[in-house]
Structures are given as structure tokens and as C-alpha cells.
Scaffold this motif. Structure first.
Motif, PDB file in Angstrom:
ATOM      1  N   GLY A  92       0.779  -1.235   0.000  1.00 19.79           N
ATOM      2  CA  GLY A  92       0.000   0.000   0.000  1.00 19.79           C
ATOM      3  C   GLY A  92       0.806   1.277   0.000  1.00 19.79           C
ATOM      4  O   GLY A  92       0.276   2.343   0.301  1.00 19.79           O
ATOM      5  N   GLY A  93       2.085   1.195  -0.348  1.00 17.37           N
ATOM      6  CA  GLY A  93       2.880   2.412  -0.330  1.00 17.37           C
ATOM      7  C   GLY A  93       3.976   2.407  -1.358  1.00 17.37           C
ATOM      8  O   GLY A  93       4.001   1.572  -2.265  1.00 17.37           O
ATOM      9  N   VAL A  94       4.898   3.367  -1.190  1.00 18.43           N
ATOM     10  CA  VAL A  94       6.056   3.501  -2.071  1.00 18.43           C
ATOM     11  C   VAL A  94       7.256   3.937  -1.235  1.00 18.43           C
ATOM     12  O   VAL A  94       7.104   4.530  -0.169  1.00 18.43           O
ATOM     13  CB  VAL A  94       5.805   4.542  -3.196  1.00 18.43           C
ATOM     14  N   ASN A  95       8.454   3.630  -1.729  1.00  6.87           N
ATOM     15  CA  ASN A  95       9.685   4.136  -1.126  1.00  6.87           C
ATOM     16  C   ASN A  95      10.054   5.441  -1.791  1.00  6.87           C
ATOM     17  O   ASN A  95      10.197   5.499  -3.016  1.00  6.87           O
ATOM     18  CB  ASN A  95      10.823   3.124  -1.290  1.00  6.87           C
ATOM     19  N   PHE A  96      10.193   6.499  -0.992  1.00  8.98           N
ATOM     20  CA  PHE A  96      10.495   7.823  -1.525  1.00  8.98           C
ATOM     21  C   PHE A  96      11.836   8.289  -0.967  1.00  8.98           C
ATOM     22  O   PHE A  96      12.108   8.112   0.221  1.00  8.98           O
ATOM     23  CB  PHE A  96       9.382   8.814  -1.142  1.00  8.98           C
ATOM     24  N   PRO A  97      12.678   8.892  -1.828  1.00  6.79           N
ATOM     25  CA  PRO A  97      13.993   9.339  -1.356  1.00  6.79           C
ATOM     26  C   PRO A  97      13.906  10.253  -0.134  1.00  6.79           C
ATOM     27  O   PRO A  97      12.986  11.054  -0.010  1.00  6.79           O
ATOM     28  CB  PRO A  97      14.548  10.100  -2.562  1.00  6.79           C
ATOM     29  N   TYR A  98      14.851  10.114   0.738  1.00  9.94           N
ATOM     30  CA  TYR A  98      15.031  10.889   1.976  1.00  9.94           C
ATOM     31  C   TYR A  98      14.065  10.496   3.088  1.00  9.94           C
ATOM     32  O   TYR A  98      14.440  10.517   4.253  1.00  9.94           O
ATOM     33  CB  TYR A  98      14.932  12.402   1.756  1.00  9.94           C
ATOM     34  N   ILE A  99      12.837  10.178   2.767  1.00  9.81           N
ATOM     35  CA  ILE A  99      11.876   9.915   3.846  1.00  9.81           C
ATOM     36  C   ILE A  99      11.475   8.453   3.950  1.00  9.81           C
ATOM     37  O   ILE A  99      10.786   8.058   4.879  1.00  9.81           O
ATOM     38  CB  ILE A  99      10.614  10.811   3.735  1.00  9.81           C
TER      39      ILE A  99
ATOM     40  N   GLN B  96       3.126   5.391   3.248  1.00 11.26           N
ATOM     41  CA  GLN B  96       1.870   4.661   3.124  1.00 11.26           C
ATOM     42  C   GLN B  96       0.874   5.509   2.337  1.00 11.26           C
ATOM     43  O   GLN B  96       0.583   6.643   2.723  1.00 11.26           O
ATOM     44  CB  GLN B  96       1.295   4.323   4.508  1.00 11.26           C
ATOM     45  N   LEU B  97       0.361   4.963   1.248  1.00 13.21           N
ATOM     46  CA  LEU B  97      -0.574   5.706   0.396  1.00 13.21           C
ATOM     47  C   LEU B  97      -1.992   5.141   0.440  1.00 13.21           C
ATOM     48  O   LEU B  97      -2.964   5.876   0.238  1.00 13.21           O
ATOM     49  CB  LEU B  97      -0.075   5.709  -1.052  1.00 13.21           C
ATOM     50  N   THR B  98      -2.114   3.841   0.681  1.00 13.84           N
ATOM     51  CA  THR B  98      -3.426   3.198   0.650  1.00 13.84           C
ATOM     52  C   THR B  98      -4.362   3.789   1.712  1.00 13.84           C
ATOM     53  O   THR B  98      -3.970   4.035   2.843  1.00 13.84           O
ATOM     54  CB  THR B  98      -3.281   1.684   0.882  1.00 13.84           C
ATOM     55  N   GLY B  99      -5.606   4.018   1.279  1.00 18.68           N
ATOM     56  CA  GLY B  99      -6.629   4.528   2.195  1.00 18.68           C
ATOM     57  C   GLY B  99      -6.546   6.015   2.438  1.00 18.68           C
ATOM     58  O   GLY B  99      -7.191   6.537   3.335  1.00 18.68           O
ATOM     59  N   ARG B 100      -5.778   6.710   1.627  1.00 18.92           N
ATOM     60  CA  ARG B 100      -5.604   8.152   1.802  1.00 18.92           C
ATOM     61  C   ARG B 100      -5.897   8.873   0.494  1.00 18.92           C
ATOM     62  O   ARG B 100      -5.779   8.314  -0.589  1.00 18.92           O
ATOM     63  CB  ARG B 100      -4.165   8.449   2.241  1.00 18.92           C
ATOM     64  N   THR B 101      -6.252  10.153   0.611  1.00 11.96           N
ATOM     65  CA  THR B 101      -6.462  10.987  -0.574  1.00 11.96           C
ATOM     66  C   THR B 101      -5.124  11.582  -0.995  1.00 11.96           C
ATOM     67  O   THR B 101      -4.166  11.612  -0.215  1.00 11.96           O
ATOM     68  CB  THR B 101      -7.443  12.139  -0.291  1.00 11.96           C
ATOM     69  N   THR B 102      -5.062  12.095  -2.212  1.00 12.13           N
ATOM     70  CA  THR B 102      -3.830  12.724  -2.686  1.00 12.13           C
ATOM     71  C   THR B 102      -3.478  13.937  -1.818  1.00 12.13           C
ATOM     72  O   THR B 102      -2.308  14.177  -1.540  1.00 12.13           O
ATOM     73  CB  THR B 102      -3.944  13.138  -4.166  1.00 12.13           C
TER      74      THR B 102
END
Length: 189
Positions: free
Chosen positions: A69-76, A80-86
Motif C-alpha cells: 500500500g505504499g512507495v519508497n520515496f527518497p530521503y523519507i 503509506q498511500l493506501t486509504g488516503r487521498t492525494t
């Protein structure tokens, strides 16, 4: 006698006016209910997003949300993206980048493509189709090529994503969400 008739006509006009106001109020409430049934889009596995950090081209990337439900983003790290709005994700990422890495980050999260919904049964092309905002049962059936000759147009069901329960005999104007399965039953006559 004339006064009585005038009073009677006046009372009837008031009654008709009150009934009309009540009906228009009920119609407005029904419209509000339909609008509130269209919930905000929540991201899920399989959605593809573009994440842009203004002023830093190295942090502008495209991602497909993984099964967790998420992605790996540089620095942070993992976000978690699933279940959330943009919008919720933008605020979260801005706060996390601001905490340790950037002075005043501006993050934009945009949908690249939506995950699928599915339609089975008596439609011309049963399959999975990319979700579209404001999708209804009627639009889903149109995407699948329309009803077959054997379709029971009054017996359409939805199995919501992640649920074992079946919503039976839904209306053509009911909302369809990503991961939902729309089932068009066969007519026996």
C-alpha cells in the motif's frame, strides 16, 4: 357563501404551496444524498501516481502503489498511500521533508492511472476496466459494451472491494468503486 368559497380556495392554495415546498425539499435531500454517496477517492494497491516536489527535479517520480500500500520515496523512506487521498499524502510528505531535509517543500500528488473494477455476467465484454471518477453502474455497463440479449436489467449486484457481502438489485445510478465487482444476472424469460 362567497366568503366561505374564498376561504376554501385560499386554504387550498396554501396547502398546494406547502406540498410543493415539501416536495422540492425532498428532491433536494435526495440529490444531496446521491452526491454524498460519491466518496472521495482513496488510493490503493495498483494505482499509479506522479509525485512532484516543486523545485527539485530529482524528487519528481512516477510510482505504482505496491501490495503493502505504499512507495519508497527518497530521503523519507516508505510512505503509506493506501486509504488516503492525494491531498492527505501531499501534507504528510511536505511535513516529513520539512522536518529534516527541505526548508519549505511543496509536494503535488497526481493520479496517473486508477486501479480496476470488474464487471461479469450478461454484458458484451466482461472484464476488468480502469476506474473512472464518478463511475456508476450504468457507465460500467457501457464500458463493458452494454447488456447482452439475455441480461436481466433489474437484477444487477455489486460485491464491494474487499467484502464478501453482495449488494443486491442496485440501481443504474449507484456508484462503483475500484476493486468492486459488478454482476449482471441472466434473465430466465
Amino acid at each position: 357563501m362567497k366568503k366561505f368559497i374564498l376561504h376554501l380556495v385560499g386554504a387550498l392554495l396554501i396547502l398546494v404551496n406547502q406540498t410543493a415546498l415539501a416536495n422540492s425539499s425532498a428532491t433536494e435531500e435526495n440529490a444531496d444524498t446521491r452526491v454524498s454517496q460519491q466518496r472521495e477517492y482513496l488510493l490503493g494497491p495498483g494505482d499509479r501516481v506522479n509525485i512532484e516536489v516543486y523545485g527539485d527535479e530529482e524528487l519528481t517520480m512516477k510510482f505504482t502503489i505496491d501490495k503493502r500500500g505504499g512507495v519508497n520515496f527518497p530521503y523519507i523512506g516508505y510512505v503509506q498511500l493506501t486509504g488516503r487521498t492525494t491531498e492527505e499524502i501531499e501534507l504528510d510528505m511536505e511535513a516529513r521533508l520539512k522536518a529534516d531535509y527541505m526548508l519549505d517543500p511543496m509536494v503535488t500528488v497526481q493520479m496517473n492511472s486508477f486501479r480496476k473494477f470488474f464487471i461479469t455476467g450478461e454484458v458484451e465484454d466482461p472484464d476488468g476496466y480502469e476506474y473512472e471518477p464518478q463511475l456508476t453502474v450504468e457507465k460500467a455497463i457501457a464500458l463493458a459494451g452494454g447488456f447482452t440479449d439475455r441480461a436481466d436489467r433489474d437484477d444487477i449486484n455489486i460485491r464491494p472491494s474487499g467484502s464478501t457481502e453482495l449488494q443486491e438489485n442496485v440501481n443504474l445510478t449507484d456508484a462503483v468503486y475500484p476493486g468492486d465487482v459488478v454482476i449482471v444476472e441472466q434473465s430466465f424469460f
